[in-house]
Scaffold this active site. Structure first.
Site, PDB file in Angstrom:
ATOM      1  NE  ARG A   1       1.195  -5.495  -0.804  1.00  0.00           N
ATOM      2  CZ  ARG A   1       1.277  -5.637   0.502  1.00  0.00           C
ATOM      3  NH1 ARG A   1       2.160  -6.466   1.030  1.00  0.00           N
ATOM      4  NH2 ARG A   1       0.491  -4.940   1.298  1.00  0.00           N
TER       5      ARG A   1
ATOM      6  CD  GLN B   1       5.861   0.636  -5.583  1.00  0.00           C
ATOM      7  OE1 GLN B   1       6.202   1.797  -5.824  1.00  0.00           O
ATOM      8  NE2 GLN B   1       6.732  -0.286  -5.222  1.00  0.00           N
TER       9      GLN B   1
ATOM     10  CG  ASP C   1      -0.726  -1.831  -2.203  1.00  0.00           C
ATOM     11  OD1 ASP C   1      -1.726  -2.251  -1.598  1.00  0.00           O
ATOM     12  OD2 ASP C   1       0.377  -2.396  -2.164  1.00  0.00           O
TER      13      ASP C   1
ATOM     14  CB  SER D   1       0.771  -0.470   0.692  1.00  0.00           C
ATOM     15  OG  SER D   1       1.272  -1.734   0.311  1.00  0.00           O
TER      16      SER D   1
ATOM     17  CE1 TYR E   1      -0.418  -8.945   0.589  1.00  0.00           C
ATOM     18  CE2 TYR E   1      -0.061  -9.768  -1.637  1.00  0.00           C
ATOM     19  CZ  TYR E   1      -0.625  -8.845  -0.776  1.00  0.00           C
ATOM     20  OH  TYR E   1      -1.371  -7.820  -1.279  1.00  0.00           O
TER      21      TYR E   1
END
Length: 377
Positions: free
Chosen positions: A120, A125, A128, A131, A228
């Site tokens: 991450r 991004q 991902d 996400s 996390y």
């Protein structure tokens, strides 16, 4: 170079790893794209749409995989699919990464990239998958909770009297939890939330929800470098449970989203907490795939408790929005592949020293190379 996209075979999986939009982009990169017939139907995508995008629609998985150098999947391949993937092929998907799976890919001679292990970092991004899918899961969880709740979410003032706003409590304020907060607020709920990570408190408040939770020195260290939540001590969870128990008894809808990477989901809602809730209340457990945050969750089912509380333990929450989930997932995979693409050679170029590549690569050249699966790597 041939890129294969297979129809997902795991029970309840409605998503597909490529859409006509990304198939067209892959063709533009110089790839021959082979789509197994019917691969996108559960996501509302016809074979004709893929063909119009320049892909070849083939009758079965074997035909798609014949000569394939790249294979895109949503879930890990089943045994018969794995056996049909050519040696040396690059497999990209959410592969349920563990040492046993990695050993199977290595034995099959497949270079496997598990996108759920993506670091991450800012540069990653747009790739991902966790996400993008969690965002949809958080939204859908509130919609399902609202449908199961036997009153309305917003306060409604009518000539016959006032219907009070629903009290909504979101447990876990990661991507899914924050979207759940935002969605519940849009629907008019009175929203509160909790999370063990220190940064989450301000994020919760920024969305207009109130923060609920126990805070101490341990909770201030409750986040990994990757963003996390860490597994915390039994003592911390006990104190957190005391705070939550008093709050949860007053809630109408509870949305559970707490996950710890690589571990079973922590139990946050005990049987005693469920027993304290009002009849007609709803618990929505997004963490059901990992065992659930509620002690009474039955993965894949809706349970109605003795005191009339509904516990929604549906699995594959993003798959309940298959068109949107497939669109986002497919873009994640395209971004990953196009980022590491040699335009002149028209082939993937995955530099071993790159932080993203290092983070997702399970196997290479018949060997397990990920440090989590092979400490000697």
């Amino acid at each position: 170079m041939r890129l294969a996209v297979l129809k997902e075979r795991r029970s309840g999986e409605t998503r597909v790893a490529a859409t006509p939009e990304t198939a067209k982009k892959f063709v533009g990169m110089g790839l021959e794209v082979a789509i197994e017939a019917g691969a996108g139907l559960a996501s509302g995508i016809t074979d004709e749409a893929y063909a119009a995008a320049g892909a070849s629609v083939v009758p079965d998985a074997a035909a798609a995989l014949a000569g394939a150098a790249i294979v895109l999947k949503v879930r890990a391949p089943e045994e018969e699919e794995l056996a049909a993937i050519p040696r040396g092929a690059l497999l990209i998907g959410t592969l349920g990464a563990d040492a046993e799976a990695a050993a199977r890919y290595a034995a099959a001679g497949i270079d496997a990239c598990a996108m759920e292990l993506l670091p991450r970092i800012t540069r990653a991004q747009s790739m991902d998958v966790l996400s993008s899918q969690a965002n949809l899961a958080g939204y859908r969880a509130v919609i399902e909770g609202a449908a199961a709740y036997d009153k309305g979410f917003p306060m409604m003032m009518t000539a016959a009297g006032t219907v009070p706003a629903a009290n909504v409590f979101v447990m876990g304020a990661g991507v899914a939890g924050l979207q759940a907060i935002a969605t519940a607020r849009r629907l008019g709920g009175r929203v509160s939330a909790t999370d063990v990570r220190p940064a989450a408190k301000e994020e919760i408040k920024s969305l207009g929800a109130s923060f609920v939770g126990y805070e101490d020195e341990e909770s201030r260290q409750a986040q990994t470098a990757g963003g996390y939540a860490k597994q915390l001590s039994a003592e911390f969870y006990a104190r957190q449970a005391e705070v939550v128990a008093a709050h949860i008894a007053k809630q109408d809808v509870v949305v559970c989203t707490a996950l710890v990477q690589g571990r079973r989901a922590p139990t946050l809602v005990t049987e005693a907490m469920v027993a304290s809730m009002k009849p007609g209340s709803v618990i929505v457990d997004i963490a059901a795939d990992a065992g659930g945050n509620c002690a009474l969750t039955k993965p894949g089912e809706m349970v109605v408790t003795a005191n009339g509380v509904k516990v929604l333990g549906f699995t594959n929450w993003p798959g309940r929005l298959p068109a949107a989930a497939s669109a986002l997932y497919a873009r994640n995979l395209h971004t990953f592949l196009s980022t590491f693409w040699d335009k002149e050679a028209k082939t993937p170029k995955l530099p071993e020293e790159d932080e993203i590549v290092k983070g997702v690569t399970l196997t290479r050249g018949g060997a397990v190379v990920h440090p989590l699966m092979n400490p000697a790597a």
